[in-house]
Design a protein around this motif. Sequence first.
Motif, mmCIF file in Angstrom:
data_model
loop_
_atom_site.group_PDB
_atom_site.id
_atom_site.type_symbol
_atom_site.label_atom_id
_atom_site.label_comp_id
_atom_site.label_asym_id
_atom_site.label_seq_id
_atom_site.Cartn_x
_atom_site.Cartn_y
_atom_site.Cartn_z
ATOM 1 N N VAL A 20 0.844 -1.205 0.000
ATOM 2 C CA VAL A 20 0.000 0.000 0.000
ATOM 3 C C VAL A 20 0.874 1.249 0.000
ATOM 4 N N PHE A 21 1.854 1.291 0.882
ATOM 5 C CA PHE A 21 2.732 2.460 0.944
ATOM 6 C C PHE A 21 3.520 2.634 -0.350
ATOM 7 N N SER A 22 4.011 1.541 -0.905
ATOM 8 C CA SER A 22 4.775 1.612 -2.152
ATOM 9 C C SER A 22 3.900 2.082 -3.312
ATOM 10 N N ALA A 23 2.662 1.577 -3.366
ATOM 11 C CA ALA A 23 1.736 1.974 -4.442
ATOM 12 C C ALA A 23 1.428 3.470 -4.390
ATOM 13 N N LYS A 24 1.399 4.024 -3.187
ATOM 14 C CA LYS A 24 1.162 5.462 -3.035
ATOM 15 C C LYS A 24 2.432 6.272 -3.273
ATOM 16 N N ALA A 65 -2.112 -3.827 10.150
ATOM 17 C CA ALA A 65 -2.492 -3.538 8.767
ATOM 18 C C ALA A 65 -3.932 -3.047 8.667
ATOM 19 N N THR A 66 -4.857 -3.716 9.325
ATOM 20 C CA THR A 66 -6.270 -3.343 9.247
ATOM 21 C C THR A 66 -6.508 -1.951 9.812
ATOM 22 N N GLU A 67 -5.916 -1.677 10.975
ATOM 23 C CA GLU A 67 -6.079 -0.353 11.591
ATOM 24 C C GLU A 67 -5.428 0.734 10.740
ATOM 25 N N THR A 68 -4.314 0.402 10.111
ATOM 26 C CA THR A 68 -3.621 1.385 9.279
ATOM 27 C C THR A 68 -4.436 1.715 8.040
ATOM 28 N N ILE A 69 -5.000 0.699 7.391
ATOM 29 C CA ILE A 69 -5.849 0.944 6.213
ATOM 30 C C ILE A 69 -7.041 1.812 6.623
#
Length: 78
Positions: A20-24, A65-69
């Motif tokens: 997710v971070f890389s895609a952004k 991961a869930t909380e971060t998303i």
Amino acid sequence: MNIEVYTRDGCPYCDKIKAVFSAKGWGYSERKLFRDFNREEFTNMFGSGSTFPRVMIDNKLIGGATETIAYLQENNLV
């Protein structure tokens, strides 16, 4: 935004949040179990029962991961 991700090898949720971070296009610092810290240090930092990954944004613990998303969605970042 200063992002630190505490990970361990073989963790699919760690891979997901890093993707997710890389895609952004956001840079992040990865701290890896047994390379950068041991289990005792991890427990001291995040408490017993904490799972991987642990994500910190601007020195604030966001969670796994869930909380971060959820955090990223709530703040219109993804």
